[in-house]
Enzyme design. Structure first.
Site, mmCIF file in Angstrom:
data_model
loop_
_atom_site.group_PDB
_atom_site.id
_atom_site.type_symbol
_atom_site.label_atom_id
_atom_site.label_comp_id
_atom_site.label_asym_id
_atom_site.label_seq_id
_atom_site.Cartn_x
_atom_site.Cartn_y
_atom_site.Cartn_z
ATOM 1 N N ILE A 85 2.331 6.702 4.319
ATOM 2 C CA ILE A 85 1.554 6.625 5.553
ATOM 3 C C ILE A 85 0.629 5.415 5.441
ATOM 4 O O ILE A 85 -0.048 5.239 4.426
ATOM 5 C CB ILE A 85 0.717 7.903 5.774
ATOM 6 C CG1 ILE A 85 1.637 9.117 5.945
ATOM 7 C CG2 ILE A 85 -0.208 7.760 6.984
ATOM 8 C CD1 ILE A 85 0.908 10.445 5.981
ATOM 9 N N GLY B 151 1.262 3.684 -3.250
ATOM 10 C CA GLY B 151 0.355 4.746 -3.650
ATOM 11 C C GLY B 151 -0.196 5.586 -2.513
ATOM 12 O O GLY B 151 -0.980 6.502 -2.738
ATOM 13 N N HIS B 152 0.206 5.289 -1.284
ATOM 14 C CA HIS B 152 -0.364 6.007 -0.112
ATOM 15 C C HIS B 152 0.772 6.490 0.776
ATOM 16 O O HIS B 152 1.030 5.861 1.813
ATOM 17 C CB HIS B 152 -1.295 5.076 0.663
ATOM 18 C CG HIS B 152 -2.248 5.769 1.579
ATOM 19 N ND1 HIS B 152 -1.941 6.112 2.867
ATOM 20 C CD2 HIS B 152 -3.515 6.178 1.397
ATOM 21 C CE1 HIS B 152 -2.988 6.676 3.441
ATOM 22 N NE2 HIS B 152 -3.959 6.725 2.564
ATOM 23 N N PHE B 153 1.458 7.432 0.590
ATOM 24 C CA PHE B 153 1.443 8.357 -0.520
ATOM 25 C C PHE B 153 2.854 8.419 -1.076
ATOM 26 O O PHE B 153 3.807 8.395 -0.299
ATOM 27 C CB PHE B 153 1.031 9.749 -0.038
ATOM 28 C CG PHE B 153 -0.366 9.823 0.518
ATOM 29 C CD1 PHE B 153 -1.457 9.857 -0.325
ATOM 30 C CD2 PHE B 153 -0.570 9.840 1.881
ATOM 31 C CE1 PHE B 153 -2.750 9.937 0.183
ATOM 32 C CE2 PHE B 153 -1.859 9.914 2.395
ATOM 33 C CZ PHE B 153 -2.957 9.954 1.553
ATOM 34 N N PHE C 111 0.815 -1.228 0.000
ATOM 35 C CA PHE C 111 0.000 0.000 0.000
ATOM 36 C C PHE C 111 0.839 1.264 0.000
ATOM 37 O O PHE C 111 0.355 2.330 -0.379
ATOM 38 C CB PHE C 111 -0.994 0.016 1.173
ATOM 39 C CG PHE C 111 -0.400 -0.293 2.515
ATOM 40 C CD1 PHE C 111 0.297 0.657 3.235
ATOM 41 C CD2 PHE C 111 -0.557 -1.557 3.059
ATOM 42 C CE1 PHE C 111 0.836 0.368 4.476
ATOM 43 C CE2 PHE C 111 -0.031 -1.862 4.306
ATOM 44 C CZ PHE C 111 0.672 -0.893 5.018
#
Length: 153
Positions: free
Chosen positions: A60, A53-55, A50
């Protein structure tokens, strides 16, 4: 008082939860008291999918995944407390209340997952969860879950 059930390594966690990579969010159990509470941990690494893309540039952990980690810890507690290990029973979310995100969880953090059973009736449990970073509250919530057979059984 509840019976101390001790620690559990990743092999025991895998025997209690159906989750696997990339959705397994409990690495081990530090301590557990039957019918009462659990302290589990999740080592958060940059290898988590994750974070792509986060971020980008400011990774985070998504808040919903912190809540999921708390729910998985609650699932371990419920399955162990009810003596359902190896039964194939699953723990399903029914509701989430009062979620508050207080600190961001970043790669390199060790997320301490503290979950307490507030109420248990038949196959439904209500929990309180607190995710901690170095003794500081990162996320808190209450959630309700149902213990049931897998779909199709």
């Amino acid at each position: 008082m509840g019976e101390a059930m001790g620690a559990a390594d990743i092999r025991r966690v895998l025997s209690l939860l159906p989750h696997r990579y990339p959705m397994l969010l409990v690495d081990r159990v530090v301590s557990m008291v039957k019918d009462q509470s659990i302290h589990a941990v999740k080592a958060v690494t940059m290898n988590e999918p994750f974070f792509q893309g986060h971020f980008p540039g400011r990774p985070i952990m998504p808040g919903v995944l912190i809540v999921e980690a708390l729910a998985q810890a609650g699932g371990v507690l419920a399955i162990e407390s009810l003596g359902l290990a190896g039964s194939g029973k699953l723990v399903y979310f029914m509701g989430i209340d009062g979620v508050k995100f207080r600190k961001p969880v970043e790669p390199g953090h060790l997320l301490d997952l503290h979950v307490t059973i507030l109420q248990a009736k038949r196959n439904i449990c209500k929990f309180e969860g607190r995710a901690m970073l170095g003794g500081q509250l990162a996320t808190e919530c209450q959630f309700t879950a149902m213990i049931a057979d897998p779909p199709g059984d």
